[in-house]
Design a protein around this motif. Structure first.
Motif, PDB file in Angstrom:
ATOM      1  N   GLU B 132       0.865  -1.084   0.074  1.00 31.16           N
ATOM      2  CA  GLU B 132      -0.013   0.007   0.158  1.00 31.16           C
ATOM      3  C   GLU B 132       0.780   1.249   0.003  1.00 31.16           C
ATOM      4  O   GLU B 132       1.996   1.129   0.159  1.00 31.16           O
ATOM      5  N   TRP B 133       0.299   2.362  -0.464  1.00 31.01           N
ATOM      6  CA  TRP B 133       0.869   3.657  -0.409  1.00 31.01           C
ATOM      7  C   TRP B 133       0.271   4.350   1.036  1.00 31.01           C
ATOM      8  O   TRP B 133      -0.830   4.376   1.118  1.00 31.01           O
ATOM      9  N   PRO B 153      -3.457   6.535   4.449  1.00 27.89           N
ATOM     10  CA  PRO B 153      -3.169   5.326   3.568  1.00 27.89           C
ATOM     11  C   PRO B 153      -4.118   5.237   2.654  1.00 27.89           C
ATOM     12  O   PRO B 153      -5.092   5.341   2.551  1.00 27.89           O
ATOM     13  N   GLY B 154      -3.383   4.938   1.301  1.00 26.10           N
ATOM     14  CA  GLY B 154      -4.037   4.866  -0.022  1.00 26.10           C
ATOM     15  C   GLY B 154      -4.604   6.210  -0.652  1.00 26.10           C
ATOM     16  O   GLY B 154      -4.624   5.920  -1.934  1.00 26.10           O
ATOM     17  N   LEU B 208      -3.688   5.734  -8.520  1.00 29.06           N
ATOM     18  CA  LEU B 208      -2.119   5.863  -8.012  1.00 29.06           C
ATOM     19  C   LEU B 208      -1.840   4.017  -8.072  1.00 29.06           C
ATOM     20  O   LEU B 208      -2.095   3.466  -7.604  1.00 29.06           O
ATOM     21  N   VAL B 209      -0.893   4.214  -9.114  1.00 29.02           N
ATOM     22  CA  VAL B 209      -0.514   2.630  -9.598  1.00 29.02           C
ATOM     23  C   VAL B 209       0.746   2.570  -8.855  1.00 29.02           C
ATOM     24  O   VAL B 209       2.087   3.307  -8.939  1.00 29.02           O
ATOM     25  N   CYS B 210       1.301   1.171  -8.495  1.00 28.38           N
ATOM     26  CA  CYS B 210       2.740   0.622  -8.340  1.00 28.38           C
ATOM     27  C   CYS B 210       3.033   0.099  -9.576  1.00 28.38           C
ATOM     28  O   CYS B 210       2.439  -0.764 -10.135  1.00 28.38           O
ATOM     29  N   ALA B 211       4.153   0.628 -10.206  1.00 32.73           N
ATOM     30  CA  ALA B 211       4.636   0.165 -11.659  1.00 32.73           C
ATOM     31  C   ALA B 211       5.944  -0.768 -11.379  1.00 32.73           C
ATOM     32  O   ALA B 211       6.440  -0.574 -12.291  1.00 32.73           O
ATOM     33  N   TYR B 219      -0.211  -6.248  -7.881  1.00 30.15           N
ATOM     34  CA  TYR B 219      -1.207  -5.932  -8.622  1.00 30.15           C
ATOM     35  C   TYR B 219      -2.220  -5.178  -7.470  1.00 30.15           C
ATOM     36  O   TYR B 219      -3.426  -4.394  -7.887  1.00 30.15           O
ATOM     37  N   LYS B 220      -2.469  -5.479  -6.237  1.00 30.64           N
ATOM     38  CA  LYS B 220      -3.197  -4.894  -5.400  1.00 30.64           C
ATOM     39  C   LYS B 220      -2.761  -3.536  -4.761  1.00 30.64           C
ATOM     40  O   LYS B 220      -3.507  -2.989  -4.204  1.00 30.64           O
ATOM     41  N   MET B 221      -1.553  -3.028  -5.046  1.00 28.17           N
ATOM     42  CA  MET B 221      -0.906  -1.789  -4.362  1.00 28.17           C
ATOM     43  C   MET B 221      -1.665  -0.895  -5.073  1.00 28.17           C
ATOM     44  O   MET B 221      -0.932   0.064  -5.823  1.00 28.17           O
ATOM     45  N   ALA B 222      -2.983  -0.526  -5.103  1.00 25.26           N
ATOM     46  CA  ALA B 222      -3.484   0.556  -5.779  1.00 25.26           C
ATOM     47  C   ALA B 222      -3.724   1.427  -4.846  1.00 25.26           C
ATOM     48  O   ALA B 222      -4.311   1.317  -3.605  1.00 25.26           O
ATOM     49  N   GLY B 223      -3.790   2.869  -5.270  1.00 28.04           N
ATOM     50  CA  GLY B 223      -4.100   4.018  -4.335  1.00 28.04           C
ATOM     51  C   GLY B 223      -5.005   4.795  -5.230  1.00 28.04           C
ATOM     52  O   GLY B 223      -5.286   4.647  -6.422  1.00 28.04           O
TER      53      GLY B 223
END
Lengths: 587, 276, 418
Positions: B132-133, B153-154, B208-211, B219-223
């Motif tokens: 997570e972010w 968070p997020g 907000l994507v984790c690339a 793939y779940k690390m979406a914000g």
């Protein structure tokens, strides 16, 4: 090597009785470069199908996320109703890339074709160091064993990407595959490194020392040039990766901290070291293919290669520049952005020799007398696809544009255009072209063309679309982008790509059937079925241990097709200038 | 067969162009741009697309035409030619100039995007962790990195039309801070603090994507990026502060004594049984 | 030398063509047979955690015979249905429409509504059965929650209380920092509702199964619906409903003290002394108290050797580390209220005890005699303040900040490039 130091032309070279060996020494632990080449060929072919199956599993998940996966889901995830788990997906992605790069493309080009062709094309009876050559193949086996075993250890095979970026790949808790699977992965890479280094030293020595009389460097076929430069790249770049892998191993096993910031290390160090090898590795994967394609196009266009010297210069330039562009994989990595500019300039420059090569292939075709054999079609596909792969590379090379397409499907499309559209089509072309020499039989042309046509269509369907979703920002290595509103719109394209990929996968069964069927039922081939000029076609098909029945002598370059000096449309390298065409060497 | 194969190869440029045209007209194109600098990046992309597109068309068509014209079944003997050094050099010069143009043309934008850091205090610290972010805003004292910081968070909230400086860190492995709509991408590296700056020009909620592959949950690390007006942004910070300091005290709370009858005693019995 | 023209090479022989074709068709059939097999819905796995299946009485009959276990499965299925087709009695007050949205394989219905949300987002860790033993679970520390015992660590309720819907939603929206539980804040509201409902469903199902066990194994009762409803469903559902009533929620009786410094000092006293927090969390709060800890999901594995654990449990023994309070990472939430509730009602299922009184008993007031075990609301606030101050407290024994330099300028990305 001077002509004077060699056996006189025309003298019998090999005493056929001196190489009687038992089955084991002849076919398994053989020091014959042709047997080793075929060992490489078939080993990599098996891995090609493993890697391809992994790719199809990846595609299935992307098109129909978390649905029941055929076969795999049934076998491994019955308790979940057949849907794979996300760490399994990252493992699939990692191992697909690892296998395809380290076990398929590099060994099939350098190991299989390199071994088989180098002595034959330069007119030598074997490699300079046959035993070393045997070791270079057998060092692949520990690597095979490591990677195979890694699928069965706790946590499964490596899942930190084929780039194995620390800390993900170093911290044991970071990912399931960061357990023993990752250790085995690194060991495998170290073994591959050793195998390739042994091979490349051998190639260098052989090409420098063992050329037939008259075979000057500028009479070498482009295949040999490609392999020669590749061997230089491997000899200089591979030790870096091997050392870096050992460092990562000690980070994992002995508690050192080269790549861990909390231990005073730096994660980016790995990226620098890794790409210092792996960018040249990109050229290791394409230069021999370029060489083979040059030979094949010239042969089936019945026309000299357009601009031989510029072609050689271009290969050397690509390789030279290849050493100073690794940073273009790291524009977004946190490396000093000012350095990005330097790497960008060098990277964009590579387009120049690449453009020269494409221009020369087209120049070779123009005014030729083109024969549409399976080999030629695959070679033409190489040119056509390499154009796309090369041009899409310019987008990534431009640092500013790279901000939006870095780590998206744009780069996945790009790299598949180079590695599948480029290298793999060249491998197909090489297989159709040299199969008669390897086995004394010919492959079925009809099925060869069916295979080509389907592969070509499905390939473009699969990978061209990736550029589009890449422009849309679709990130790579993501098991399902359903969490992102922005990317949901690409779902139909994902389904389309997967259907094409499945089609492409099953099309390869045609190739396998053709290959193995032709081994048994293929029509017998004589020495020079394609009426080609290079020296390997003067040896019997398949060549015996020791290759040539007479010491070949090169009188001219390899591309004298349709020469006005002779009536036939080819003029073999070893044909003495005054003799009448193309009968002297054969039979 | 030469004509057939020529057409097969001709389909590459034809379909290639068709795919791009179709993609553009069906909306499979860039994500909506909401940043001040993003238009320039899109422009650069299009410049390169037009240039490479022209080369692509030219070369692929020449390839197809060669196959059509020089089909071995009907051609006479091939023309014997080893090449032409003059054409090669000319070609190299033209391509070289084009490449120099591409390189130089985008230098300025690169400097703006990654080198010329605006001189302002960081608006927010973005911390990547599996998976997570976590955004960290300066608390009431305006300083980032002390006890009164606010954590979200997020959700990354930023005010619209203002220069934003993000201070990017990572807690565990590599992540990549990717805002497709802002044309922003930057890896987060453990042990490094990397500045990222932008100016959002439209309000709205964006991905907000984790690339960068960061493990199984990548793939779940979406914000979410929430671009809002200054007033909304400040309201958000106030809300965040209130929530973070929530002590749950209510003046007229029901006390345990006057509600205990409504609580069935069987529950505790059963609980003991279930926990057995 | 005989040369072959290309036109000859392209000509194929009919016979060979046929042989090739048949080989290809065979290959295609082989592949097709693999991929066209029918979907088999996964079952709920019977909860055999910790059981020794070989246990037998004196006469040698197995205590857990296949027959009896099948009865348990049947009874549980009668109450709750299957993973693909959930079913609930009205008494559970669970919304079957929501459950259907969460259950089954990942797909969508004719209106485009999602189906199988649980398997899309949760099952790979928490397992289809909710046993916290999905394929990913083995690699996580801490393990994903096993819903079946019906115990949830972070709730707003008193000791022994179930989580309220709001608690579950909060966990799902915020994730659990410091663990593998990510945030699902991006899911639409109705998807979250469905998943919350489904988690409760799995939990009630697991608890019911545990109550059916002794009925079948020990009492050897013939189970009919009345018995199941009365002796199984009612107690399980009763506790869920009663312990999540608004009055069961822990609410501070006093506001957080305004004199923060004094409160922190008082909290330090309690932490280091009377309450014994330091015993587990360590005198510095680094979580390095010497005790080895295990949560309720693991402590039953303690006295077994490794093979026994492997035979009887889905996951190996996992140690529980007391929280490092200087990290600034709070699994149950970072609001003072969250920490208050952790201290007041404990972290359920773990050795972290409740400092406040159980539900229904008056809290300790300052008038009460010394030596009472319960802390007063004010004392809990003191502890909260002390705990919250720890990440920023300077301590001579602890190296300063592990975090990278705070000023972005100082760490601008130059160093790494070279």
């Amino acid at each position: 090597m001077t002509v004077a130091a060699s056996p006189s032309p025309g003298a019998p070279l090999v005493d056929a009785n001196s190489h009687h060996r038992g089955f084991l020494r002849r076919y398994i632990f053989s020091t014959d470069h042709k047997v080793i080449g075929l060992q490489f060929y078939f080993s990599t072919l098996i891995w090609f199908f493993v890697g391809g199956a992994l790719a199809l599993a990846v595609r299935w998940q992307l098109a129909w996320p978390w649905s029941e996966m055929p076969i795999v889901g049934r076998m491994l995830f019955a308790a979940e109703g057949g849907q794979i788990s996300p760490e399994f997906y990252t493992m699939l992605v990692t191992m697909h890339a690892t296998i395809m790069i380290f076990f398929v493309i590099i060994p099939i080009l350098a190991g299989a074709f390199g071994n088989f062709l180098i002595p034959l094309m330069i007119g030598a009876e074997d490699m300079a160091f046959p035993t070393l050559n045997m070791f270079s193949y057998w060092f692949m086996w520990p690597a095979f064993a490591c990677m195979t075993a890694s699928f069965f250890v706790a946590g499964g095979a490596a899942s930190a990407g084929w780039t194995s970026y620390p800390p993900l790949s170093v911290l044991h808790d970071a990912a399931p595959g960061s357990g023993p699977g990752q250790t085995l992965w690194l060991l495998g890479v170290v073994f591959i490194g050793i195998a390739s280094m042994l091979g490349s030293l051998n190639y260098l020595t052989t090409i420098i020392q063992m050329r037939a009389p008259g075979m000057t460097m500028l009479r070498l076929p482009m295949t040999i040039w490609g392999l020669f430069i590749t061997a230089i790249l491997q000899a200089f770049a591979l030790p870096v990766l091997t050392a870096a892998s050992v460092m990562q191993l000690t980070d994992r096993l002995l508690g050192t901290g080269f790549y861990l910031s909390e231990a005073g290390g730096q994660p980016l160090l790995w990226q620098h070291l890794f790409w210092f090898y792996s960018h040249p590795a990109v050229y290791i994967m394409i230069l021999p293919a370029m060489g083979m394609v040059s030979d094949i196009i010239s042969c089936y266009a019945r026309k000299p290669l357009f601009g031989y010297r510029p072609m050689v210069a271009a290969i050397i330039a690509i390789a030279g520049l290849g050493f100073i562009v690794w940073g273009h994989h790291m524009f977004m990595s946190g490396m000093n952005p000012a350095m990005g500019t330097t790497f960008m300039a060098a990277t964009i420059l590579i387009a120049l020799p690449s453009a020269v090569k494409v221009f020369n292939w087209l120049g070779t075709l123009w005014g030729g007398r083109i024969e549409f054999t399976s080999a030629m079609l695959n070679a033409l596909a190489f040119v056509s696809m390499f154009i796309i792969g090369g041009l899409s590379g310019i987008f990534m090379a431009a640092t500013t544009v790279d901000i939006v397409i870095h780590d998206t499907y744009f780069i996945v499309g790009h790299l598949h255009y180079v590695l599948f559209g480029g290298s793999t089509f060249a491998v197909f072309a090489g297989t159709y072209h040299w199969f008669p020499k390897m086995f004394g039989r010919q492959m079925n042309e009809f099925w060869g063309k069916v295979h080509f046509l389907l592969t070509f269509l499905f390939f473009n369907g699969t990978f061209f679309t990736m550029h589009i979703i890449g422009m849309g920002g679709y990130p790579r290595r993501v098991a399902a982008a359903t969490a992102y509103a922005e990317f949901a719109r690409f779902e139909p394209l994902n389904v389309f790509m997967t259907i094409c990929a499945l089609g492409m996968g099953f099309t390869q069964l045609i190739f396998a059937a053709n290959l193995f069927g032709s081994l048994i039922w293929g029509r017998r081939a004589d020495r020079n079925p394609w009426r080609a000029n290079t020296l390997e076609w003067t040896a019997p098909s398949p060549p015996p241990h020791g290759n040539f029945d007479f010491q070949p002598v090169a009188y001219r370059g390899p591309y004298e097709y349709s020469s006005p000096e002779v009536t036939a449309d080819f003029y073999p390298q070893n044909q003495p200038p005054d003799a009448e065409p193309a009968t002297a060497a054969a039979h | 067969m030469g004509k057939f194969w020529s057409l097969v190869f001709l389909s590459v440029p034809v379909l290639g162009v068709a795919v791009f045209v179709a993609a553009a007209s069906w909306g499979y194109w860039f994500p909506q741009n909401v940043s001040a600098h993003g238009g320039q990046i899109d422009h650069l992309f299009m410049v390169i697309l037009w240039l490479t597109g022209a080369v692509f068309l030219a070369t692929e068509i020449v390839l197809a035409v060669s196959l059509w014209r020089f089909d071995g079944a009907k051609s006479p003997r091939a023309r014997f030619s080893r090449g032409n050094m003059r054409i090669e050099l000319g070609l190299a010069a033209v391509v070289g100039l084009l490449l120099v143009f591409i390189t130089v043309y985008q230098l300025e934008d690169w400097a703006e995007a990654k080198i010329r850091q605006p001189d302002l205090p960081p608006t927010v610290e973005v911390n990547g962790r599996q998976f997570e972010w976590v955004m960290r805003y300066p608390g009431p004292n305006g300083e980032l990195g002390d006890a009164d910081d606010l954590f979200s968070p997020g959700d990354l909230h930023v005010p619209v039309d203002e220069d934003i400086l993000v201070s990017l860190v990572s807690e565990d492995v590599l992540h990549s801070f990717y805002l497709p709509n802002l044309r922003i991408k930057q890896d987060a590296v453990p042990g490094m603090r990397i500045p990222v700056w932008f100016r959002a020009t439209e309000t709205g909620v964006f991905d907000l994507v984790c690339a960068e592959l960061c493990g199984w949950g990548h793939y779940k690390m979406a914000g979410r990026l929430i671009v809002e007006s200054r007033a909304d942004y400040e309201a958000f910070l106030t809300r965040l502060e209130a929530e973070q300091n929530e002590d749950g005290f209510e003046e007229q709370q029901p006390t345990a004594a006057n509600t205990s009858q409504r609580h069935p005693s069987v529950a505790e019995v059963v609980y003991r049984r279930a926990a057995r | 030398m005989t040369t072959i023209s290309p036109s000859q090479t392209t000509r194929h022989r009919r016979g060979r063509l046929r042989r090739f074709s048949s080989a290809l068709i065979l290959a295609a059939l082989f592949v097709a047979s693999g991929s066209c097999s029918r979907y088999e819905p996964p079952p709920f796995r019977l909860n055999l955690e910790g059981l020794d299946r070989t246990e037998a009485d004196s006469s040698g009959t197995l205590r857990y015979s296949d027959e009896k276990l099948q009865q348990i499965v049947d009874a549980t299925t009668a109450l709750f249905g299957t993973p693909d087709e959930p079913f609930v009695f009205e008494e559970t007050e669970l919304d079957i429409a929501l459950l259907r949205r969460a259950a089954g394989p990942v797909s969508s219905d004719e209106h485009g509504n999602p189906r199988g949300l649980y398997r899309e987002h949760c099952a790979h860790c928490h397992g289809v059965t909710g046993d916290g033993a999905g394929p990913t679970a083995l690699f996580l520390n801490p393990y994903p929650r096993d819903f079946r015992p019906g115990v949830f660590k972070f709730t707003s309720t008193h000791q022994g209380g179930k989580p309220t819907d709001e608690d579950l939603r909060r966990t799902m929206v915020r994730g659990i920092p410091g663990t593998a539980m990510p945030s699902f804040a991006l899911l639409p509201e109705e998807d979250l509702d469905a998943l919350i409902e489904y988690v409760k469903y799995l939990s009630m199902r697991g608890e019911s199964e545990q109550l059916i066990f002794p009925l079948v194994i020990d009492d050897e009762e013939e189970l009919d619906e009345d018995i199941l409803l009365e002796e199984v469903l009612e107690p399980v559902v009763g506790l869920w409903q009663s312990s999540t009533l608004p009055q069961f929620v822990v609410v501070p009786e006093e506001p957080r003290p305004s004199d923060r410094a004094a409160s922190i000092a008082a909290g330090r006293e309690l932490f280091q002394g009377e309450r014994g927090c330091a015993k587990c969390h360590g005198p510095t709060g680094l979580g390095d108290g010497t005790e080895r800890n295990y949560d309720m999901w693991n402590n039953k594995k303690l006295n077994l050797d490794r093979e026994d654990v492997a035979a009887r449990w889905s996951l190996p023994l996992q140690e529980l580390r007391p929280r490092n309070l200087r990290h600034g990472v709070y699994r149950g939430g970072r609001r003072p209220l969250d920490i208050y509730r952790r201290i007041y009602a404990g972290v359920k299922g773990t050795p972290m005890p409740a400092a406040g009184p159980p539900y229904g008993q008056p809290a300790r007031s300052d008038a009460m005699p010394e030596g009472s075990k319960n802390l007063s609301s004010a004392q809990i606030w003191n502890l909260v303040d002390y705990v919250l101050s720890l990440p920023n407290e300077e301590h001579p024994e602890i190296a300063s900040a592990e975090r990278p330099a705070e000023s972005p300028k100082a760490g601008s990305p130059g160093g790494a490039g070279g």
